[in-house]
Design a protein around this motif. Structure first.
Motif, PDB file in Angstrom:
ATOM      1  N   ILE A   1       0.952  -1.329   0.004  1.00 21.55           N
ATOM      2  CA  ILE A   1      -0.116   0.177  -0.174  1.00 21.55           C
ATOM      3  C   ILE A   1       0.895   1.161  -0.077  1.00 21.55           C
ATOM      4  O   ILE A   1       0.319   2.117  -0.672  1.00 21.55           O
ATOM      5  N   LYS A   2       2.117   1.169   0.534  1.00 24.93           N
ATOM      6  CA  LYS A   2       2.978   2.351   0.538  1.00 24.93           C
ATOM      7  C   LYS A   2       3.296   2.804  -0.718  1.00 24.93           C
ATOM      8  O   LYS A   2       3.743   3.649  -1.501  1.00 24.93           O
ATOM      9  N   LEU A   3       3.620   1.452  -1.624  1.00 25.28           N
ATOM     10  CA  LEU A   3       4.070   1.513  -3.011  1.00 25.28           C
ATOM     11  C   LEU A   3       3.024   1.821  -4.073  1.00 25.28           C
ATOM     12  O   LEU A   3       2.888   2.540  -4.922  1.00 25.28           O
ATOM     13  N   ASP A   4       1.754   1.586  -3.509  1.00 24.39           N
ATOM     14  CA  ASP A   4       0.431   1.527  -4.501  1.00 24.39           C
ATOM     15  C   ASP A   4      -0.650   1.616  -3.491  1.00 24.39           C
ATOM     16  O   ASP A   4      -1.267   0.920  -2.975  1.00 24.39           O
ATOM     17  N   ARG A   5      -0.955   2.967  -3.433  1.00 22.45           N
ATOM     18  CA  ARG A   5      -2.202   3.357  -2.254  1.00 22.45           C
ATOM     19  C   ARG A   5      -3.359   2.794  -2.559  1.00 22.45           C
ATOM     20  O   ARG A   5      -4.168   2.357  -1.684  1.00 22.45           O
ATOM     21  N   TYR A   6      -3.858   2.458  -3.826  1.00 22.22           N
ATOM     22  CA  TYR A   6      -5.229   2.198  -4.226  1.00 22.22           C
ATOM     23  C   TYR A   6      -4.865   0.667  -4.624  1.00 22.22           C
ATOM     24  O   TYR A   6      -6.112   0.094  -5.291  1.00 22.22           O
ATOM     25  N   ASN A   7      -4.038  -0.221  -4.141  1.00 23.89           N
ATOM     26  CA  ASN A   7      -3.990  -1.645  -4.449  1.00 23.89           C
ATOM     27  C   ASN A   7      -5.054  -2.324  -3.823  1.00 23.89           C
ATOM     28  O   ASN A   7      -5.112  -2.767  -2.807  1.00 23.89           O
ATOM     29  N   GLU A   8      -6.154  -2.554  -4.592  1.00 22.83           N
ATOM     30  CA  GLU A   8      -7.195  -3.520  -4.094  1.00 22.83           C
ATOM     31  C   GLU A   8      -6.950  -4.874  -3.384  1.00 22.83           C
ATOM     32  O   GLU A   8      -7.555  -5.183  -2.464  1.00 22.83           O
ATOM     33  N   THR A   9      -5.891  -5.464  -4.041  1.00 23.62           N
ATOM     34  CA  THR A   9      -5.572  -6.759  -3.374  1.00 23.62           C
ATOM     35  C   THR A   9      -5.128  -6.690  -1.921  1.00 23.62           C
ATOM     36  O   THR A   9      -5.611  -7.365  -1.267  1.00 23.62           O
ATOM     37  N   ALA A  10      -4.074  -5.579  -2.132  1.00 23.03           N
ATOM     38  CA  ALA A  10      -3.328  -5.392  -0.361  1.00 23.03           C
ATOM     39  C   ALA A  10      -4.607  -5.027   0.421  1.00 23.03           C
ATOM     40  O   ALA A  10      -4.546  -5.385   1.569  1.00 23.03           O
ATOM     41  N   HIS A  11      -5.524  -4.057  -0.157  1.00 27.53           N
ATOM     42  CA  HIS A  11      -6.351  -3.520   0.856  1.00 27.53           C
ATOM     43  C   HIS A  11      -7.631  -4.662   1.294  1.00 27.53           C
ATOM     44  O   HIS A  11      -7.898  -4.945   2.425  1.00 27.53           O
ATOM     45  N   TYR A  12      -7.888  -5.625   0.415  1.00 25.32           N
ATOM     46  CA  TYR A  12      -8.738  -6.885   0.742  1.00 25.32           C
ATOM     47  C   TYR A  12      -8.081  -7.683   1.737  1.00 25.32           C
ATOM     48  O   TYR A  12      -8.886  -8.056   2.714  1.00 25.32           O
ATOM     49  N   TYR A  13      -6.869  -8.047   1.441  1.00 24.09           N
ATOM     50  CA  TYR A  13      -6.155  -9.076   2.374  1.00 24.09           C
ATOM     51  C   TYR A  13      -5.989  -8.486   3.640  1.00 24.09           C
ATOM     52  O   TYR A  13      -5.879  -9.060   4.816  1.00 24.09           O
ATOM     53  N   SER A  14      -5.710  -7.151   3.811  1.00 21.07           N
ATOM     54  CA  SER A  14      -5.344  -6.547   5.066  1.00 21.07           C
ATOM     55  C   SER A  14      -6.778  -6.384   5.841  1.00 21.07           C
ATOM     56  O   SER A  14      -6.712  -6.750   6.961  1.00 21.07           O
ATOM     57  N   TRP A  15      -7.846  -6.236   5.201  1.00 20.00           N
ATOM     58  CA  TRP A  15      -9.037  -6.094   5.800  1.00 20.00           C
ATOM     59  C   TRP A  15      -9.434  -7.782   6.401  1.00 20.00           C
ATOM     60  O   TRP A  15      -9.937  -7.783   7.563  1.00 20.00           O
ATOM     61  N   LEU A  16      -9.128  -8.727   5.620  1.00 19.04           N
ATOM     62  CA  LEU A  16      -9.213  -9.924   6.147  1.00 19.04           C
ATOM     63  C   LEU A  16      -8.251 -10.371   7.340  1.00 19.04           C
ATOM     64  O   LEU A  16      -8.674 -10.844   8.224  1.00 19.04           O
TER      65      LEU A  16
END
Length: 393
Positions: free
Chosen positions: A88-103
């Protein structure tokens, strides 16, 4: 002259070996091999190789995504969060990273903080997970029966109904209504009419607001109202709390202050809590809380330790102990108030949690308390049996 040439050749070859060693992990090599390990589902090998590559300076988005997923699959949710945070630091809008962070945060029982990532989900992802910005998020019921070995202290009953909701992705509210019933005999309470039969029918309202300030930081505020009748006397008790909670990958820290008006006097309580997840999941966890209380000219210190352990696939056992004597003590973000007239010298217990499916959790527990009879040095025991159900929507 010949020797000098041999030395130069040796130094040249040595330099080449050093360069080759330094280039053991090139971007192309790491990208290809990490992908191969990912495709083969060789999760442990991928993690080891990826960590070595990062240590040698090869750190890029795709590698972190693969390492995050491998760590997630091995149920190290804290470790996975570390990699997804880097993505997310490299790509703020990366949905994959946000989704798995949520999980990961949900599986670490940090449901409110998980909301910081939902805003980056696509509409399709939100629809798939049935997520709405304003919604009810949970409901629960808890009750306990308390018995003593003292005839002047009747058995008591406690029940609480809990309702949780979300106002947007970063604001969460937890409300509950509570009743507590007990009949006691205390002849030293001269200002209470019929003091040999004091019926306590206490009623409470609790409201906790949790606001995500960032993916690491939360603000908590609490209002707790307690109505306590003592036959001809009634007490309107008001409690307020404000606190800050910081989340790291493997631990969190909360500092909060509680100010309360109890029985027409003011009490302050200062808490510092540290939560720890050494395995990166809920297979083993602990919460350590230091509590300092001040009321008028008196003060006291208490320490509470909670340790949880996963016994089977869907079963957890949690033990707790509160050290130090107290007459009025707040626990669990001022949700629980121990305000009996008899001083508590020791409290410990155990709770069993059983996950039924993915949303329903049942709990059953036992608590032992060593208490000191009001205005005496005589002690008695109180035993509590607790049960409850909670449902996450």
């Amino acid at each position: 002259m010949q020797i000098r040439k041999l030395i130069l050749i040796f130094l040249f070859l040595l330099q080449g070996l050093i360069v080759n060693a330094q280039q053991r992990f090139t971007f192309e090599e790491v990208n290809i091999k990490s992908y191969e390990l990912y495709e083969k589902a060789a999760w442990k090998e991928l993690i080891q190789y990826g960590n070595e590559a990062i240590a040698e300076g090869q750190d890029f988005l795709l590698l972190r995504l693969r390492l995050g997923y491998a760590t997630f699959i091995l149920n190290n949710f804290s470790g996975a969060l570390k990699h997804y945070t880097k993505v997310i630091k490299l790509d703020r809008y990366n949905e994959t990273a946000h989704y798995y962070s949520w999980l990961c945060l949900k599986y670490l029982n940090q449901h409110e903080l998980a909301g910081t990532h939902i805003r980056y989900f696509s509409k399709d992802m939100r629809a798939k997970e049935k997520l709405q910005s304003i919604a009810f998020t949970g409901i629960g019921i808890e009750s306990s029966f308390k018995a003593t070995d003292l005839t002047t202290r009747g058995n008591s009953f406690y029940a609480r109904l809990d309702l949780q909701n979300r106002w947007n992705w970063n604001i969460y509210m937890d409300q509950s209504g509570t009743i507590f019933n007990q009949t006691i005999n205390e002849r030293t309470l001269f200002n209470v009419v019929n003091n040999r039969n004091i019926a306590i029918n206490q009623k409470e309202y609790y409201n906790r607001l949790t606001i995500n300030l960032s993916p690491r930081l939360q603000l908590k505020t609490v209002y707790h109202y307690i109505f306590t009748p003592f036959n001809n006397l009634t007490f309107q008790n008001h409690v307020g709390m404000a606190g800050i909670r910081y989340h790291s990958n493997y631990f969190n820290v909360q500092s909060d202050v509680i100010v309360a008006k109890l029985l027409d006097s003011v009490q302050q309580q200062f808490n510092l809590q540290v939560g720890f997840y050494p395995l990166g999941n809920l297979n083993l966890y602990s919460f350590s809380t230091a509590m300092y209380r001040k009321r008028g000219n008196t003060s006291g210190f208490n320490y509470k330790q909670v340790i949880g352990l996963k016994l089977l696939k869907n079963i957890w056992l949690e033990g707790n102990a509160t050290l130090g004597s107290f007459s009025n003590l707040f626990e669990n973000d001022a949700l629980y108030l121990y305000n009996a007239i008899d001083k508590n010298n020791f409290k410990a217990g155990a709770m069993l949690y059983v996950a039924i499916g993915t949303k329903l959790i049942a709990q059953a527990g036992y608590t032992f308390e060593k208490r000191e009879l009001y205005k005496t040095i005589n002690t008695f025991n109180q035993h509590s049996i607790t049960g409850g159900l909670s449902w996450k929507f």
